[in-house]
Scaffold this motif. Structure first.
Motif, PDB file in Angstrom:
ATOM      1  N   LEU A   1       0.816  -1.214   0.000  1.00  0.00           N
ATOM      2  CA  LEU A   1       0.000   0.000   0.000  1.00  0.00           C
ATOM      3  C   LEU A   1       0.849   1.263   0.000  1.00  0.00           C
ATOM      4  N   ASP A   2       2.160   1.087  -0.049  1.00  0.00           N
ATOM      5  CA  ASP A   2       3.096   2.209  -0.161  1.00  0.00           C
ATOM      6  C   ASP A   2       2.985   3.212   0.970  1.00  0.00           C
ATOM      7  N   PHE A   3       2.877   2.731   2.197  1.00  0.00           N
ATOM      8  CA  PHE A   3       2.912   3.637   3.342  1.00  0.00           C
ATOM      9  C   PHE A   3       4.349   3.997   3.658  1.00  0.00           C
ATOM     10  N   ASN A   4       4.523   5.061   4.408  1.00  0.00           N
ATOM     11  CA  ASN A   4       5.838   5.416   4.908  1.00  0.00           C
ATOM     12  C   ASN A   4       6.132   4.576   6.132  1.00  0.00           C
ATOM     13  N   ALA A   5       7.258   3.877   6.118  1.00  0.00           N
ATOM     14  CA  ALA A   5       7.556   2.912   7.178  1.00  0.00           C
ATOM     15  C   ALA A   5       7.652   3.582   8.537  1.00  0.00           C
ATOM     16  N   ALA A   6       8.369   4.679   8.630  1.00  0.00           N
ATOM     17  CA  ALA A   6       8.565   5.349   9.924  1.00  0.00           C
ATOM     18  C   ALA A   6       7.235   5.835  10.481  1.00  0.00           C
ATOM     19  N   ALA A   7       6.434   6.419   9.606  1.00  0.00           N
ATOM     20  CA  ALA A   7       5.140   6.943  10.064  1.00  0.00           C
ATOM     21  C   ALA A   7       4.243   5.812  10.537  1.00  0.00           C
ATOM     22  N   TYR A   8       4.285   4.695   9.819  1.00  0.00           N
ATOM     23  CA  TYR A   8       3.439   3.554  10.192  1.00  0.00           C
ATOM     24  C   TYR A   8       3.820   3.040  11.570  1.00  0.00           C
ATOM     25  N   LEU A   9       5.111   2.897  11.791  1.00  0.00           N
ATOM     26  CA  LEU A   9       5.568   2.377  13.069  1.00  0.00           C
ATOM     27  C   LEU A   9       5.235   3.350  14.199  1.00  0.00           C
ATOM     28  N   ARG A  10       5.379   4.654  13.929  1.00  0.00           N
ATOM     29  CA  ARG A  10       5.070   5.641  14.962  1.00  0.00           C
ATOM     30  C   ARG A  10       3.587   5.556  15.337  1.00  0.00           C
ATOM     31  N   ARG A  11       2.755   5.422  14.334  1.00  0.00           N
ATOM     32  CA  ARG A  11       1.318   5.319  14.610  1.00  0.00           C
ATOM     33  C   ARG A  11       0.995   4.039  15.404  1.00  0.00           C
ATOM     34  N   THR A  12       1.703   2.979  15.054  1.00  0.00           N
ATOM     35  CA  THR A  12       1.498   1.726  15.794  1.00  0.00           C
ATOM     36  C   THR A  12       1.805   1.921  17.271  1.00  0.00           C
ATOM     37  N   ALA A  13       2.929   2.571  17.535  1.00  0.00           N
ATOM     38  CA  ALA A  13       3.366   2.712  18.925  1.00  0.00           C
ATOM     39  C   ALA A  13       2.544   3.755  19.678  1.00  0.00           C
ATOM     40  N   ASP A  14       2.198   4.831  18.988  1.00  0.00           N
ATOM     41  CA  ASP A  14       1.533   5.950  19.660  1.00  0.00           C
ATOM     42  C   ASP A  14       0.219   5.557  20.325  1.00  0.00           C
ATOM     43  N   TYR A  15      -0.569   4.770  19.632  1.00  0.00           N
ATOM     44  CA  TYR A  15      -1.919   4.518  20.132  1.00  0.00           C
ATOM     45  C   TYR A  15      -2.045   3.209  20.919  1.00  0.00           C
ATOM     46  N   LEU A  16      -0.931   2.520  21.063  1.00  0.00           N
ATOM     47  CA  LEU A  16      -0.985   1.252  21.793  1.00  0.00           C
ATOM     48  C   LEU A  16      -0.795   1.501  23.280  1.00  0.00           C
ATOM     49  N   GLU A  17      -1.707   0.986  24.071  1.00  0.00           N
ATOM     50  CA  GLU A  17      -1.558   1.125  25.521  1.00  0.00           C
ATOM     51  C   GLU A  17      -1.160  -0.201  26.144  1.00  0.00           C
ATOM     52  N   PHE A  18      -0.557  -0.092  27.302  1.00  0.00           N
ATOM     53  CA  PHE A  18      -0.102  -1.265  28.033  1.00  0.00           C
ATOM     54  C   PHE A  18      -1.245  -2.257  28.248  1.00  0.00           C
ATOM     55  N   MET A  19      -2.407  -1.707  28.611  1.00  0.00           N
ATOM     56  CA  MET A  19      -3.566  -2.554  28.915  1.00  0.00           C
ATOM     57  C   MET A  19      -4.010  -3.385  27.713  1.00  0.00           C
TER      58      MET A  19
END
Lengths: 257, 258
Positions: free
Chosen positions: B177-195
């Protein structure tokens, strides 16, 4: 006088509507070998399982060395089981374990014996039933039926039990192997001085290993006595059974053409 | 009409009775689990069986689920220009739902069936009676090690599944889908909570326990030879799957209902 080794009185067990044991009374003195004979499905196995505490009887009392086992706590029952060895009908060897671990199972798991010492004892017991050390490393599935029976016998006597149960020890074996097993049973029991109860419908086997015989029919012992008196029982049911006649007072539930 | 109702009623009562028997079995098994003797050797063997040998199945399942999740949510989200939410959707769905449930179901098929078949065969060949006669409690020797191994190994599998699922989504997003790798990973980490991760792992522990429990229960109570063992195997897988889905809802409710 010491109490009988095993004393049954009024033992009853029913599964639903079907009454399997209907008041069994018997006292077996120490050192005697009782053989219980009876047709298939007459409740012989259930009787053994009641004494072992695997099945709980509906009524009656079972005393071993004078101690009541019916309704006893798990600790007391465990103590009683520690005295008993059993040879199962289908051998019931643990197929995930090699032969020697099967034989040494109670020593290792039940008594916490060191593995090396337990293996030595296991090899000794295997030798006693005529199996060479290489067999000890095999798995039960690699053995013939007769060899499995011998391993099962070695397992039953491994912890030098005071009481041994034999559940159809010769079923499924050829007559010669059956006789070999009978001889081994007699020799091992003599060596241990154990009290035994066997169930069988093989009369050759019964005559060989019994000092006493009882016949179970309709949930009761209809005849009990010394093994040598079996041919003079004066009981029509017993006569029919030991001579293997289809005609007689015992009617099998088969439809006649 | 009465006949139909009576049949339904009987089936319902029978179902309740079966559930009751399972609960009693679970209670007895738990009681034996915490009292000695313990069998570390057997627990170890079960852990290898459940944890290590289920790894390929769970890995493939979660990897492809993560991949298809990215692909599907793209099709949906592109319709209202919300493609950037894909990373979040993938990581939340994987950790909270998909990894535990899919791993649970796969392990139910693999391990629950094997347990039911093995213990069932031991039952019909009198090996369980033999255990009892040889002064060994079958609950302690057969059931407890499996329950312990199930409840501890499934969370580990799910943790690996979480990572692989997210990785699967990443692969599709970046290379297809030609996403930007860094942006994708940042989004993955940003919204993930410990719970999110913890709730998934708690689910996994419960599912692992349930799979082992139903496998042991149906095996332990099987009767009637090869046919009975086959029946026990089927029942083990079916009831484990149903219980997983039911408990999945209950645990989600407990964690996230406000």
């Amino acid at each position: 006088m010491s109490p009988p080794k095993i004393e049954l009185s009024g033992v009853k067990k029913a599964f639903g509507e079907k009454i399997v044991l209907d008041g069994i009374d018997y006292a077996l003195p120490e050192g005697e070998s009782l053989v219980v004979i009876g047709g298939s499905g007459s409740g012989k196995s259930v009787l053994l399982k009641c004494i072992l505490g695997i099945i709980r009887p509906d009524a009656g009392s079972i005393r071993i060395d004078g101690e009541e086992t019916v309704g006893a706590g798990s600790e007391a029952r465990e103590k009683v089981r520690g005295k008993i060895g059993m040879l199962f009908q289908g051998s019931a060897l643990f197929d995930s374990l090699p032969v020697w671990q099967n034989v040494a199972f109670r020593l290792i798991q039940g008594q916490g014996m060191e593995r090396r010492q337990a293996k030595e004892i296991a090899l000794g017991k295997l030798a006693q039933v005529g199996l060479a050390p290489p067999v000890a490393e095999l798995y039960p599935a690699e053995l013939s039926g007769g060899m499995q029976k011998r391993v099962a016998l070695a397992r039953a006597i491994a912890s030098d039990p005071e009481i041994i149960f034999f559940d159809e020890p010769t079923t499924g074996l050829d007559p010669i192997m059956a006789d070999v097993i009978n001889d081994l049973i007699v020799a091992s029991v003599k060596k241990l001085g154990a009290t035994t109860i066997s169930i069988t419908h093989d009369m050759a086997s019964a005559r060989k290993i019994a000092t006493r015989i009882a016949m179970i029919y309709g949930g009761k012992f209809i005849w009990a006595g010394e093994a040598k008196d079996i041919d003079r029982s004066g009981n029509a049911h017993v006569d029919q059974f030991i001579h293997g006649r289809a005609e007689g007072p015992i009617q099998m539930a088969v439809r006649r053409p | 009409m009465i006949g139909i109702l009576a049949t339904i009623g009987r089936a319902f009562l029978e179902g309740l009775a079966a559930l009751g028997r399972l609960v009693i079995f679970a209670g007895a098994a738990l009681g034996h689990m915490v009292r000695p003797p313990f069998y570390p050797r057997l627990i170890g063997r079960q852990m290898i069986e459940i944890g290590y040998f289920s790894l390929p199945v769970v890995a493939l399942t979660t990897l492809f689920s993560g991949m298809v999740l990215a692909l599907q949510s793209y099709t949906g989200f592109a319709r209202f220009s919300a493609e950037s939410a894909i990373a979040t959707v993938v990581v939340l769905s994987m950790t909270r739902e998909l990894a535990p449930v899919l791993a649970g179901l796969m392990v139910a098929g693999r391990i629950g069936a094997a347990m039911a078949a093995e213990i069932g065969t031991m039952r019909v060949t009198e090996q369980i009676d033999a255990l009892t006669v040889l002064s060994t409690d079958p609950y302690k020797y057969l059931v407890a090690p499996r329950l312990i191994a199930g409840a501890t190994m499934l969370p580990l599998l799910v943790l690996i599944g979480d990572i692989l699922g997210v990785f699967g989504g990443y692969l599709v997003a970046i290379y297809k889908l030609d996403f930007n790798a860094a942006a994708y990973l940042r989004r993955t980490a940003d919204y993930l909570e410990f719970m999110d991760v913890v709730s998934g792992l708690v689910k996994a522990a419960v599912f692992g326990f349930l799979v082992a429990l139903t496998g042991c229960y149906h095996g332990y109570n099987s009767k009637g030879g090869a046919r009975g063992v086959g029946q026990a195997t089927t029942n083990a897988v079916v009831s484990a799957s149903i219980l997983i889905l039911v408990f999945n809802y209950i645990i989600t409710e407990l964690f996230f209902a406000r």
